[in-house]
Scaffold this motif. Structure first.
Motif, PDB file in Angstrom:
ATOM      1  N   VAL A   1      24.515  26.395  30.243  1.00  0.00           N
ATOM      2  CA  VAL A   1      23.321  26.312  31.028  1.00  0.00           C
ATOM      3  C   VAL A   1      22.298  25.469  30.606  1.00  0.00           C
ATOM      4  CG1 VAL A   1      21.416  28.029  31.421  1.00  0.00           C
ATOM      5  CG2 VAL A   1      23.515  29.014  31.178  1.00  0.00           C
ATOM      6  N   THR A  29      21.002  34.198  40.438  1.00  0.00           N
ATOM      7  CA  THR A  29      21.623  35.553  40.823  1.00  0.00           C
ATOM      8  C   THR A  29      20.505  36.526  41.135  1.00  0.00           C
ATOM      9  OG1 THR A  29      23.683  35.003  39.990  1.00  0.00           O
ATOM     10  CG2 THR A  29      23.313  37.346  40.606  1.00  0.00           C
ATOM     11  N   SER A  68      27.009  35.895  45.350  1.00  0.00           N
ATOM     12  CA  SER A  68      27.786  34.921  45.554  1.00  0.00           C
ATOM     13  C   SER A  68      27.037  34.443  46.879  1.00  0.00           C
ATOM     14  CB  SER A  68      29.297  35.129  45.760  1.00  0.00           C
ATOM     15  OG  SER A  68      30.081  35.687  44.783  1.00  0.00           O
ATOM     16  N   SER A  87      21.261  34.409  31.404  1.00  0.00           N
ATOM     17  CA  SER A  87      21.619  34.334  29.880  1.00  0.00           C
ATOM     18  C   SER A  87      20.716  33.526  29.174  1.00  0.00           C
ATOM     19  CB  SER A  87      22.851  33.496  29.736  1.00  0.00           C
ATOM     20  OG  SER A  87      23.986  33.957  30.647  1.00  0.00           O
ATOM     21  N   GLN A  92      22.085  39.257  28.117  1.00  0.00           N
ATOM     22  CA  GLN A  92      21.742  38.877  29.567  1.00  0.00           C
ATOM     23  C   GLN A  92      20.283  39.799  29.877  1.00  0.00           C
ATOM     24  OE1 GLN A  92      23.963  37.205  31.742  1.00  0.00           O
ATOM     25  NE2 GLN A  92      24.713  36.506  29.552  1.00  0.00           N
ATOM     26  N   LEU A 151      25.691  23.072  40.152  1.00  0.00           N
ATOM     27  CA  LEU A 151      26.694  24.252  40.080  1.00  0.00           C
ATOM     28  C   LEU A 151      27.829  23.466  39.799  1.00  0.00           C
ATOM     29  CD1 LEU A 151      25.496  26.600  43.106  1.00  0.00           C
ATOM     30  CD2 LEU A 151      24.798  26.612  40.611  1.00  0.00           C
ATOM     31  N   GLU A 190      28.409  23.354  36.499  1.00  0.00           N
ATOM     32  CA  GLU A 190      28.438  25.035  35.606  1.00  0.00           C
ATOM     33  C   GLU A 190      30.101  25.300  36.023  1.00  0.00           C
ATOM     34  OE1 GLU A 190      26.251  29.356  36.589  1.00  0.00           O
ATOM     35  OE2 GLU A 190      26.945  28.016  38.467  1.00  0.00           O
ATOM     36  N   ARG A 191      30.621  24.983  37.118  1.00  0.00           N
ATOM     37  CA  ARG A 191      31.930  25.406  37.213  1.00  0.00           C
ATOM     38  C   ARG A 191      33.056  24.772  36.231  1.00  0.00           C
ATOM     39  NH1 ARG A 191      29.135  27.046  41.236  1.00  0.00           N
ATOM     40  NH2 ARG A 191      30.062  28.290  42.808  1.00  0.00           N
ATOM     41  N   THR A 235      32.404  26.101  32.810  1.00  0.00           N
ATOM     42  CA  THR A 235      32.942  27.653  32.736  1.00  0.00           C
ATOM     43  C   THR A 235      34.438  27.279  32.448  1.00  0.00           C
ATOM     44  OG1 THR A 235      31.132  28.434  34.253  1.00  0.00           O
ATOM     45  CG2 THR A 235      32.925  29.707  33.748  1.00  0.00           C
ATOM     46  N   LYS A 252      37.718  26.023  37.535  1.00  0.00           N
ATOM     47  CA  LYS A 252      37.255  27.097  37.423  1.00  0.00           C
ATOM     48  C   LYS A 252      38.243  28.348  37.414  1.00  0.00           C
ATOM     49  CE  LYS A 252      34.707  31.078  37.481  1.00  0.00           C
ATOM     50  NZ  LYS A 252      35.242  32.574  38.158  1.00  0.00           N
ATOM     51  N   ALA A 307      32.309  34.957  36.646  1.00  0.00           N
ATOM     52  CA  ALA A 307      31.183  34.013  36.751  1.00  0.00           C
ATOM     53  C   ALA A 307      31.331  32.827  36.441  1.00  0.00           C
ATOM     54  CB  ALA A 307      30.259  34.525  35.425  1.00  0.00           C
ATOM     55  N   PRO A 308      30.538  31.821  37.172  1.00  0.00           N
ATOM     56  CA  PRO A 308      29.563  31.757  37.847  1.00  0.00           C
ATOM     57  C   PRO A 308      29.785  32.275  39.233  1.00  0.00           C
ATOM     58  CG  PRO A 308      29.792  29.768  37.900  1.00  0.00           C
ATOM     59  CD  PRO A 308      30.725  30.309  36.760  1.00  0.00           C
TER      60      PRO A 308
END
Length: 382
Positions: free
Chosen positions: A83, A120, A126, A154, A205, A235, A238-239, A242, A318, A360-361
């Motif tokens: 994050v 979100t 999504s 988070s 969370q 994003l 982020e993937r 993750t 991811k 997630a995400p």
């Protein structure tokens, strides 16, 4: 685990992080997580992706992803790395004003400040086009006023600010477009409520409420007319991250299972000699290695500036990592039998945690939608 495509610098970084991670106990509470974060930051690991001009390591998402992977492989994943430096730090570094970069990047890099990320919503998971958090201008002052709700955010309690995805009205078309705003933790009207999770994680969370939160004009990150571009810039990392989170977790579970299978003897030989035990563990290793290769491809494409190519590869990475992580954790628990559910071996908590990499995400089903539409050119069903 080794790879052929890492540079010597990345190999050295991986080895150093792996050695560092072994010196810390498992992060089982907020205090442990804070200590690990601070110690990692002192060594430059938290901001390794951020520009050197602002105190970072300049190693890009490629460097940051291997840091998170190695921490996870030692049983110490740091969710906020996805994050704070990966999403928020990347967005500010790419699109923030010079003032925003100077104000945030050095402290994000050295770990003294954290930033959460809120996208979100209760009715917009999504489907980001359904986001209802809106930002409007105060014509008298030029301030922004944000109103809306966010869920599953988070680390808001430990973050100094949250990067909120809101929507502003396009003056030309009247349509709403996504924009990003830095909302300080103590902003009037900005409230948080913890969500009661069964997930055993250091980071909590939250559900957020923005009730006419007033922000100065410079709270907007980047260009008001380039919202989607800026959003996806965060994003894709982020993937990738993750994927690193899932791969690290899967490696940790697999290592515990292999160690157990080498020693546990029921008949004449250790149980690891039996193919019913050995082959599923070998398959888990293969799946994790393949997922890592796709993760590295995605990170390299992103760091090279290929946002389109990185988007496809990051989604695939991811997906692959989520599947590999869940299978590795499940097989590890099965290998240990009843011991796999005890606190002593620390695998039972991963049964729930591993599902995070799947849902997630973005869910695995939405990734399959992405690949079928964007890669294969098949028509949409929605």
């Amino acid at each position: 685990m080794t790879t052929l495509i890492e540079s010597n610098e990345h190999k050295s970084l991986r080895e150093a992080v792996a050695a560092f991670a072994q010196t810390h106990p498992h992060t089982t509470n907020a205090e442990d997580g804070k200590r690990l974060w601070q110690d990692a930051a002192k060594l430059g690991y938290i901001g390794v992706n951020l520009p050197e001009a602002y105190g970072g390591g300049g190693a890009g998402i490629t460097g940051l992803s291997l840091v998170l992977e190695e921490l996870g492989a030692a049983g110490n994943p740091l969710l906020m790395m996805i994050v704070s430096p990966a999403i928020c730090g990347t967005v500010i570094a790419r699109f923030g004003t010079e003032e925003q970069k100077r104000a945030w990047l050095p402290s994000l890099a050295d770990g003294t400040r954290l930033m959460a990320f809120g996208i979100t919503e209760p009715d917009a998971g999504s489907n980001s086009h359904r986001i209802t958090t809106t930002a409007r201008r105060d014509p008298a002052t030029g301030d922004w006023i944000l109103t809306g709700r966010k869920v599953f955010v988070s680390g808001v309690d430990i973050a100094d600010a949250t990067l909120i995805v809101g929507r502003t009205e396009d003056a030309r078309t009247g349509r709403l477009k996504p924009c990003l705003f830095i909302v300080p933790r103590d902003a009037p009207g900005f409230e948080r409520r913890p969500i009661d999770m069964e997930l055993n994680a250091v980071e909590r969370q939250f559900e957020l409420t923005l009730d006419d939160v007033r922000l100065p004009a410079d709270a907007l990150v980047g260009d008001e007319d380039a919202g989607l571009l800026q959003l996806f810039a965060g994003l894709n990392p982020e993937r990738v991250m993750t994927a690193a989170f899932g791969i690290g977790m899967g490696r940790y579970a697999l290592s515990r299972a292999v160690e157990y299978a080498r020693e546990r003897t029921v008949w004449k030989t250790p149980i690891g000699a039996h193919q019913a035990i050995a082959h599923p563990l070998a398959q888990a290793h293969i799946d994790l290695e393949l997922a890592r290769l796709m993760m590295q491809k995605a990170a390299h494409l992103y760091d090279a500036g290929d946002d389109v190519g990185a988007g496809e590869a990051a989604n695939m990475a991811k997906y692959a990592a989520g599947e590999a992580c869940v299978k590795a954790v499940d097989q590890a628990v099965h290998t240990l039998g009843g011991n796999g559910l005890t606190r002593e071996f620390g695998l039972a908590r991963l049964i729930t945690a591993s599902r995070v990499a799947r849902i997630a995400p973005v869910s695995r089903e939405m990734i399959l939608n992405y690949v079928s539409h964007q890669t294969l050119g098949l028509p949409k069903s929605y």
